[in-house]
Design a protein around this motif. Structure first.
Motif, short mmCIF file in Angstrom:
data_model
loop_
_atom_site.label_atom_id
_atom_site.label_comp_id
_atom_site.label_asym_id
_atom_site.label_seq_id
_atom_site.Cartn_x
_atom_site.Cartn_y
_atom_site.Cartn_z
N TRP A 122 -6.00 3.28 3.93
CA TRP A 122 -5.26 2.02 3.93
C TRP A 122 -3.76 2.27 4.08
O TRP A 122 -3.08 1.59 4.84
N GLU A 123 -3.27 3.27 3.37
CA GLU A 123 -1.85 3.61 3.47
C GLU A 123 -1.50 4.03 4.90
O GLU A 123 -0.41 3.72 5.40
N LEU A 124 -2.42 4.74 5.56
CA LEU A 124 -2.19 5.14 6.95
C LEU A 124 -2.05 3.92 7.84
O LEU A 124 -1.21 3.89 8.75
N PHE A 125 -2.86 2.88 7.61
CA PHE A 125 -2.77 1.66 8.40
C PHE A 125 -1.41 1.00 8.22
O PHE A 125 -0.80 0.52 9.19
N ILE A 126 -0.91 0.96 6.99
CA ILE A 126 0.38 0.33 6.74
C ILE A 126 1.49 1.13 7.40
O ILE A 126 2.40 0.57 8.03
N CYS A 205 13.05 0.68 0.48
CA CYS A 205 12.12 1.75 0.10
C CYS A 205 10.78 1.10 -0.25
O CYS A 205 10.73 0.19 -1.08
N VAL A 206 9.71 1.57 0.38
CA VAL A 206 8.40 0.95 0.21
C VAL A 206 7.42 1.96 -0.38
O VAL A 206 7.32 3.09 0.11
N ASP A 207 6.71 1.54 -1.41
CA ASP A 207 5.64 2.37 -1.95
C ASP A 207 4.32 1.64 -1.76
O ASP A 207 4.24 0.42 -1.98
N LEU A 208 3.30 2.37 -1.33
CA LEU A 208 2.00 1.79 -0.99
C LEU A 208 0.94 2.25 -1.99
O LEU A 208 0.88 3.43 -2.34
N LYS A 209 0.12 1.32 -2.43
CA LYS A 209 -0.98 1.66 -3.34
C LYS A 209 -2.22 0.88 -2.95
O LYS A 209 -2.15 -0.32 -2.65
N SER A 210 -3.36 1.56 -2.96
CA SER A 210 -4.61 0.87 -2.72
C SER A 210 -4.96 -0.04 -3.89
O SER A 210 -5.49 -1.13 -3.73
N GLY A 211 -4.64 0.42 -5.11
CA GLY A 211 -4.90 -0.37 -6.30
C GLY A 211 -4.40 0.37 -7.52
O GLY A 211 -4.10 1.57 -7.47
N ALA A 235 25.10 2.42 -2.43
CA ALA A 235 24.71 1.86 -1.14
C ALA A 235 23.85 0.62 -1.29
O ALA A 235 23.86 -0.26 -0.43
N GLY A 236 23.11 0.51 -2.38
CA GLY A 236 22.26 -0.65 -2.60
C GLY A 236 20.95 -0.54 -1.84
O GLY A 236 20.94 -0.45 -0.62
N TYR A 237 19.86 -0.52 -2.54
CA TYR A 237 18.54 -0.39 -1.95
C TYR A 237 17.63 -1.48 -2.51
O TYR A 237 17.80 -1.93 -3.65
N LYS A 238 16.64 -1.88 -1.71
CA LYS A 238 15.59 -2.76 -2.21
C LYS A 238 14.30 -1.96 -2.26
O LYS A 238 13.94 -1.27 -1.30
N CYS A 239 13.59 -2.03 -3.38
CA CYS A 239 12.33 -1.31 -3.55
C CYS A 239 11.18 -2.31 -3.53
O CYS A 239 11.16 -3.25 -4.33
N ILE A 240 10.24 -2.09 -2.62
CA ILE A 240 9.11 -3.00 -2.43
C ILE A 240 7.81 -2.25 -2.66
O ILE A 240 7.58 -1.20 -2.07
N LEU A 241 6.97 -2.80 -3.51
CA LEU A 241 5.65 -2.23 -3.80
C LEU A 241 4.59 -3.10 -3.14
O LEU A 241 4.53 -4.32 -3.36
N LEU A 242 3.75 -2.48 -2.30
CA LEU A 242 2.67 -3.19 -1.60
C LEU A 242 1.34 -2.62 -2.04
O LEU A 242 1.09 -1.42 -1.89
N VAL A 243 0.47 -3.47 -2.56
CA VAL A 243 -0.81 -3.05 -3.13
C VAL A 243 -1.94 -3.79 -2.41
O VAL A 243 -1.90 -5.02 -2.27
N ARG A 244 -2.93 -3.03 -1.94
CA ARG A 244 -4.05 -3.62 -1.20
C ARG A 244 -4.89 -4.56 -2.06
O ARG A 244 -5.23 -5.67 -1.64
#
Length: 316
Positions: A122-126, A205-211, A235-244
């Motif tokens: 799933w992470e590979l797809f993202i 910055c994006v972190d991916l998790k299946s669950g 510099a200021g960053y936004k951190c986004i977590l995406l979970v399947r």
């Protein structure tokens, strides 16, 4: 023998054929079978762990070659975003499906290895959606914690130097500061997440998790620390977590991250919507139209997954 050269050349000149997963499935299954026959001579049937790893590596290399060729063809022939992304995803899905089948034949999956593998897939797809977008996303190299630490030390030293206090007091302040860093330095912090991109001038910055499962407490604490560090960089960053997995299949660790104030966290359909916002490609719709595990897996593989209650991991 099937003329795989013809097949490969054909899809590179016709985006419609390049998006046809049945053509890719045929190619990768036959490529995997060729690799298996060759690798069995090297490892033998008894070394199934090494054989399974070698088969996976072989198909992964084949997948990279096909995806790279499709990306080049899409750029040269000016395929649309829909055509190029769909073609690359079709090849990615087909190669991974063939890999699941072959690995299961060599060494049947159990739930731990299967859940981990599906999470990786799933992470590979993202990653594929992010890496082959045409919406102006640029990738950047994440900072090293050692560089962040060095910069903070330098800033504080300059600040202390300007304070209207005696030299002995400055030295004492710096000594206390060094004590704090001694504690922090006992464990280096890896600031690298799954994806680091710039969109409209904003570093994301994006972190991916299946669950999120019951064993994720350590990972949750690390993610909280990493996002806090990013939030405090100049510099200021936004951190986004995406979970399947949808929220009812995650545990409280996901909700803790979502409510932390340092992570923008999305799961299930919301995660797919955020991916569309960032990449310009509707990955969820593509998956609903093209990913059909029950219809695409061989009957032998499907039976093993069903008999061992593994099908829930394929609910995308």
């Amino acid at each position: 023998m099937v003329n795989t050269v013809f097949m490969a050349s054909d899809v590179l000149h016709n985006p419609k054929d390049a998006c046809d997963k049945t053509r890719h499935l045929k190619y990768f299954r036959e490529r995997g079978r060729e690799s298996l026959i060759e690798l069995q001579r090297e490892y033998g049937a008894q070394q199934r762990g090494k054989l399974a790893s070698a088969v996976n590596r072989s198909l992964q290399a084949s997948s990279r070659h096909v995806v790279s060729s499709l990306a080049d063809a899409a750029k040269t022939q000016k395929w649309s975003l829909e055509e190029s992304s769909s073609a690359i995803l079709a090849a990615t899905y087909s190669s991974q499906l063939a890999m699941l089948e072959l690995r299961n034949e060599v060494w049947p999956y159990e739930y731990m290895s299967f859940s981990r593998r599906i999470g990786e897939l799933w992470e590979l797809f993202i990653r594929t959606a992010f890496e082959h977008t045409q919406t102006g996303l640029q990738h950047f190299i994440p900072p090293l914690f050692s560089d962040v630490r060095k910069g903070l030390k330098h800033e504080l030293a300059e600040y202390i130097e300007q304070l209207p206090i005696k030299a002995a007091q400055r030295a004492e302040l710096m000594a206390y500061y060094e004590k704090v860093w001694t504690l922090v330095d006992s464990g280096e912090i890896n600031l690298e997440l799954d994806l680091h991109v710039v969109k409209n001038g904003e570093r994301i910055c994006v972190d991916l998790k299946s669950g999120f499962g019951s064993n994720e407490k350590g990972n949750m604490n690390r993610l909280l620390m990493v996002a806090t560090i990013y939030r405090n960089l100049e510099a200021g960053y936004k951190c986004i977590l995406l979970v399947r997995a949808p929220e009812d299949r995650n545990n409280n660790y996901f909700r803790t991250l979502r409510d932390s104030g340092v992570w923008e966290a999305h799961c299930g359909a919301e995660a797919y919507a955020r991916i569309r916002d960032l990449t310009g490609f509707d990955l969820q719709t593509w998956i609903s139209k093209n990913v059909d595990w029950k219809g695409d897996l061989t009957s032998e593989t499907l039976k093993h997954f069903e008999d061992n209650n593994l099908m829930s991991y394929l609910d995308w």
